[in-house]
Design an enzyme around this catalytic site. Structure first.
Site, PDB file in Angstrom:
ATOM      1  N   SER A   9       0.840  -1.197   0.000  1.00 42.05           N
ATOM      2  CA  SER A   9       0.000   0.000   0.000  1.00 42.05           C
ATOM      3  C   SER A   9       0.873   1.244   0.000  1.00 42.05           C
ATOM      4  O   SER A   9       1.669   1.466   0.916  1.00 42.05           O
ATOM      5  CB  SER A   9      -0.902   0.014   1.235  1.00 42.05           C
ATOM      6  OG  SER A   9      -1.517   1.283   1.340  1.00 42.05           O
ATOM      7  N   HIS A  34      -1.402  -1.108  -4.133  1.00 40.44           N
ATOM      8  CA  HIS A  34      -2.683  -0.713  -3.511  1.00 40.44           C
ATOM      9  C   HIS A  34      -2.691   0.798  -3.296  1.00 40.44           C
ATOM     10  O   HIS A  34      -1.748   1.354  -2.737  1.00 40.44           O
ATOM     11  CB  HIS A  34      -2.824  -1.450  -2.173  1.00 40.44           C
ATOM     12  CG  HIS A  34      -4.148  -1.303  -1.501  1.00 40.44           C
ATOM     13  ND1 HIS A  34      -5.268  -2.013  -1.872  1.00 40.44           N
ATOM     14  CD2 HIS A  34      -4.536  -0.537  -0.452  1.00 40.44           C
ATOM     15  CE1 HIS A  34      -6.280  -1.697  -1.072  1.00 40.44           C
ATOM     16  NE2 HIS A  34      -5.864  -0.801  -0.205  1.00 40.44           N
ATOM     17  N   ASP A  36      -4.870   3.872  -1.688  1.00 42.14           N
ATOM     18  CA  ASP A  36      -5.923   4.186  -0.723  1.00 42.14           C
ATOM     19  C   ASP A  36      -6.402   5.607  -0.919  1.00 42.14           C
ATOM     20  O   ASP A  36      -5.649   6.554  -0.693  1.00 42.14           O
ATOM     21  CB  ASP A  36      -5.378   4.030   0.699  1.00 42.14           C
ATOM     22  CG  ASP A  36      -5.217   2.578   1.089  1.00 42.14           C
ATOM     23  OD1 ASP A  36      -6.211   1.839   1.003  1.00 42.14           O
ATOM     24  OD2 ASP A  36      -4.099   2.187   1.469  1.00 42.14           O
ATOM     25  N   MET A  38      -9.002   8.495   0.252  1.00 46.54           N
ATOM     26  CA  MET A  38      -9.822   8.863   1.417  1.00 46.54           C
ATOM     27  C   MET A  38     -10.398  10.266   1.237  1.00 46.54           C
ATOM     28  O   MET A  38      -9.694  11.159   0.745  1.00 46.54           O
ATOM     29  CB  MET A  38      -8.961   8.839   2.682  1.00 46.54           C
ATOM     30  CG  MET A  38      -8.274   7.510   2.912  1.00 46.54           C
ATOM     31  SD  MET A  38      -7.343   7.551   4.455  1.00 46.54           S
ATOM     32  CE  MET A  38      -6.551   5.936   4.385  1.00 46.54           C
ATOM     33  N   HIS A  68      -8.553   1.494  -3.856  1.00 45.50           N
ATOM     34  CA  HIS A  68      -9.497   1.304  -2.754  1.00 45.50           C
ATOM     35  C   HIS A  68     -10.125   2.653  -2.428  1.00 45.50           C
ATOM     36  O   HIS A  68      -9.469   3.509  -1.825  1.00 45.50           O
ATOM     37  CB  HIS A  68      -8.720   0.717  -1.560  1.00 45.50           C
ATOM     38  CG  HIS A  68      -9.524   0.541  -0.323  1.00 45.50           C
ATOM     39  ND1 HIS A  68      -8.936   0.318   0.917  1.00 45.50           N
ATOM     40  CD2 HIS A  68     -10.865   0.541  -0.102  1.00 45.50           C
ATOM     41  CE1 HIS A  68      -9.874   0.185   1.823  1.00 45.50           C
ATOM     42  NE2 HIS A  68     -11.048   0.321   1.243  1.00 45.50           N
ATOM     43  N   MET A  70     -12.244   4.874  -0.348  1.00 41.73           N
ATOM     44  CA  MET A  70     -12.911   5.060   0.946  1.00 41.73           C
ATOM     45  C   MET A  70     -13.638   6.393   0.884  1.00 41.73           C
ATOM     46  O   MET A  70     -13.206   7.403   1.449  1.00 41.73           O
ATOM     47  CB  MET A  70     -11.873   5.019   2.076  1.00 41.73           C
ATOM     48  CG  MET A  70     -11.354   3.611   2.340  1.00 41.73           C
ATOM     49  SD  MET A  70      -9.807   3.589   3.271  1.00 41.73           S
ATOM     50  CE  MET A  70      -8.646   3.725   1.909  1.00 41.73           C
ATOM     51  N   MET A 139     -12.109  -5.749   5.278  1.00 41.04           N
ATOM     52  CA  MET A 139     -11.204  -4.880   6.046  1.00 41.04           C
ATOM     53  C   MET A 139     -10.865  -5.523   7.383  1.00 41.04           C
ATOM     54  O   MET A 139     -11.757  -5.978   8.116  1.00 41.04           O
ATOM     55  CB  MET A 139     -11.849  -3.506   6.291  1.00 41.04           C
ATOM     56  CG  MET A 139     -11.977  -2.605   5.069  1.00 41.04           C
ATOM     57  SD  MET A 139     -10.417  -2.234   4.220  1.00 41.04           S
ATOM     58  CE  MET A 139      -9.461  -1.450   5.523  1.00 41.04           C
ATOM     59  N   GLY A 144      -9.086   4.153   7.343  1.00 40.20           N
ATOM     60  CA  GLY A 144      -8.800   5.568   7.573  1.00 40.20           C
ATOM     61  C   GLY A 144      -7.333   5.838   7.847  1.00 40.20           C
ATOM     62  O   GLY A 144      -6.829   6.894   7.493  1.00 40.20           O
ATOM     63  N   PHE A 145      -6.664   4.872   8.462  1.00 37.80           N
ATOM     64  CA  PHE A 145      -5.274   5.101   8.838  1.00 37.80           C
ATOM     65  C   PHE A 145      -4.476   3.821   8.676  1.00 37.80           C
ATOM     66  O   PHE A 145      -4.977   2.728   8.963  1.00 37.80           O
ATOM     67  CB  PHE A 145      -5.183   5.573  10.297  1.00 37.80           C
ATOM     68  CG  PHE A 145      -5.903   6.866  10.535  1.00 37.80           C
ATOM     69  CD1 PHE A 145      -5.263   8.083  10.311  1.00 37.80           C
ATOM     70  CD2 PHE A 145      -7.225   6.874  10.935  1.00 37.80           C
ATOM     71  CE1 PHE A 145      -5.944   9.287  10.502  1.00 37.80           C
ATOM     72  CE2 PHE A 145      -7.914   8.069  11.121  1.00 37.80           C
ATOM     73  CZ  PHE A 145      -7.267   9.278  10.910  1.00 37.80           C
ATOM     74  N   GLY A 146      -3.237   3.970   8.266  1.00 40.96           N
ATOM     75  CA  GLY A 146      -2.319   2.846   8.269  1.00 40.96           C
ATOM     76  C   GLY A 146      -1.805   2.617   9.688  1.00 40.96           C
ATOM     77  O   GLY A 146      -2.037   3.425  10.589  1.00 40.96           O
ATOM     78  N   GLY A 147      -1.147   1.501   9.871  1.00 43.94           N
ATOM     79  CA  GLY A 147      -0.453   1.249  11.131  1.00 43.94           C
ATOM     80  C   GLY A 147      -1.320   0.803  12.285  1.00 43.94           C
ATOM     81  O   GLY A 147      -0.887   0.815  13.441  1.00 43.94           O
ATOM     82  N   ASP A 177      -6.989  -6.220   4.363  1.00 42.57           N
ATOM     83  CA  ASP A 177      -6.309  -4.916   4.348  1.00 42.57           C
ATOM     84  C   ASP A 177      -6.364  -4.324   5.755  1.00 42.57           C
ATOM     85  O   ASP A 177      -7.448  -4.063   6.282  1.00 42.57           O
ATOM     86  CB  ASP A 177      -7.053  -4.021   3.347  1.00 42.57           C
ATOM     87  CG  ASP A 177      -6.469  -2.629   3.211  1.00 42.57           C
ATOM     88  OD1 ASP A 177      -5.383  -2.370   3.758  1.00 42.57           O
ATOM     89  OD2 ASP A 177      -7.115  -1.802   2.536  1.00 42.57           O
ATOM     90  N   GLY A 178      -5.171  -4.134   6.340  1.00 37.07           N
ATOM     91  CA  GLY A 178      -5.075  -3.501   7.651  1.00 37.07           C
ATOM     92  C   GLY A 178      -4.386  -4.405   8.652  1.00 37.07           C
ATOM     93  O   GLY A 178      -4.867  -5.500   8.948  1.00 37.07           O
ATOM     94  N   GLY A 179      -3.220  -3.969   9.113  1.00 36.31           N
ATOM     95  CA  GLY A 179      -2.495  -4.742  10.117  1.00 36.31           C
ATOM     96  C   GLY A 179      -1.960  -6.066   9.593  1.00 36.31           C
ATOM     97  O   GLY A 179      -1.745  -7.004  10.365  1.00 36.31           O
ATOM     98  N   GLY A 199       0.890  -2.279   4.222  1.00 37.24           N
ATOM     99  CA  GLY A 199       1.441  -0.938   4.165  1.00 37.24           C
ATOM    100  C   GLY A 199       2.636  -0.813   5.082  1.00 37.24           C
ATOM    101  O   GLY A 199       3.796  -0.923   4.672  1.00 37.24           O
TER     102      GLY A 199
HETATM  103  C1  DX5 Z   1      -6.486   1.617   5.788  1.00 36.69           C
HETATM  104  C2  DX5 Z   1      -6.087   1.372   4.367  1.00 36.69           C
HETATM  105  C3  DX5 Z   1      -5.007   0.398   4.234  1.00 36.69           C
HETATM  106  C4  DX5 Z   1      -3.691   0.817   4.834  1.00 36.69           C
HETATM  107  C5  DX5 Z   1      -3.133  -0.410   5.470  1.00 36.69           C
HETATM  108  O1  DX5 Z   1      -7.525   2.508   5.823  1.00 36.69           O
HETATM  109  O2  DX5 Z   1      -7.193   0.874   3.623  1.00 36.69           O
HETATM  110  O3  DX5 Z   1      -4.801  -0.011   2.880  1.00 36.69           O
HETATM  111  O4  DX5 Z   1      -2.772   1.314   3.914  1.00 36.69           O
HETATM  112  O5  DX5 Z   1      -2.048  -0.041   6.211  1.00 36.69           O
HETATM  113  P1  DX5 Z   1      -1.319  -0.994   7.250  1.00 36.69           P
HETATM  114  O6  DX5 Z   1      -0.794  -2.159   6.452  1.00 36.69           O
HETATM  115  O7  DX5 Z   1      -0.291  -0.113   7.799  1.00 36.69           O
HETATM  116  O8  DX5 Z   1      -2.351  -1.445   8.244  1.00 36.69           O
HETATM  117 ZN    ZN Z   2      -6.776  -0.005   1.559  1.00 27.36          ZN
END
Ligand code: DX5
Ligand code: ZN
Length: 218
Positions: A9, A34, A36, A38, A68, A70, A139, A144-147, A177-179, A199
């Protein structure tokens, strides 16, 4: 089961060096990126828009752009992202709009279509659209946020979509997607997921070739 695909991502990379991130992904032999998008409304954050995809394309990126959206009103932006070079456009089931019409429009514009569900959304919400998509995005964090930390309460939903896929002979991929890192990806893989967005873990990995190889072996 579909072969596993690792999808880095761009969100977690240096946004001032997006072209370099894309080139790095391609150099590793990975086929997908990927993206993202937003809107600060469906999710409480802003990222980037179709201009980013167009710029990456114009710099010669041949990666498959797994886009993706959002967005509260994704149907308004299908044309812009298709024109900018999206290969897949995935839209969320939660906001109120004509989902079937939007998915058909995505395909009519020459892109592949995906439907996404948030952690709190039951798999059944995506079920009416399974015939209109070739990817279901489950999901594994609130978008909304990475990490963020992976949510293992979503695992049964992956298994549910996998059951529908096999019972009905559907040709679709199940994306998470996510974590996602190696251990959480393995949990998802055991339930039928085949497409792994990463990501933070991808960009933090010192040996990215080894990181990619671990996913190829899931
Ligand atoms: C979250 C995004 C993800 C994000 C994942 O809202 O849709 O694609 O980039 O990030 P990580 O891998 O850091 O959870
Ligand atoms: Zn995503």
């Amino acid at each position: 089961m579909n072969p596993p695909i690792l999808v880095p991502s761009l969100l977690a990379g240096d946004h001032a060096a997006a072209g370099e991130s894309a080139a790095l992904v391609a150099k590793l032999g990975l086929a997908w990126l990927h993206l993202d998008i937003m809107d600060g409304h469906f999710v409480p954050n802003l990222s980037f828009g179709p201009g980013m995809l167009a710029a990456l394309r114009s710099r010669g990126s041949a990666l498959f752009f797994d886009t993706h959206l959002m967005l509260s009103e994704p149907q308004r932006y299908v044309g812009a992202f298709a024109k900018a070079g999206a290969d897949r456009i995935t839209i969320h089931v939660e906001p109120p709009y004509d989902h079937a019409a939007a998915l058909k429009d995505i395909r009519a514009k020459g892109c592949r279509a995906g439907i996404a569900i948030n952690p709190g959304t039951p798999a059944e919400a995506a079920e009416p659209y399974l015939g209109l998509v070739d990817l279901v995005l489950v999901m594994t964090v609130q978008p909304g946020f990475g990490g963020q930390a992976f949510r293992d309460d979503v695992l049964p939903k992956i298994a549910q979509v996998d059951r529908w896929r096999s019972d009905r002979g559907l040709d679709l991929r199940i994306e998470v997607d996510g974590g996602i890192e190696q251990a959480t990806a393995a949990l998802c893989r055991a339930r039928g997921a085949d497409t792994f967005v990463a990501g933070t873990s991808f960009f933090a990995a010192k040996d990215k070739a080894a990181f990619a190889a671990a996913f190829a072996g899931l």
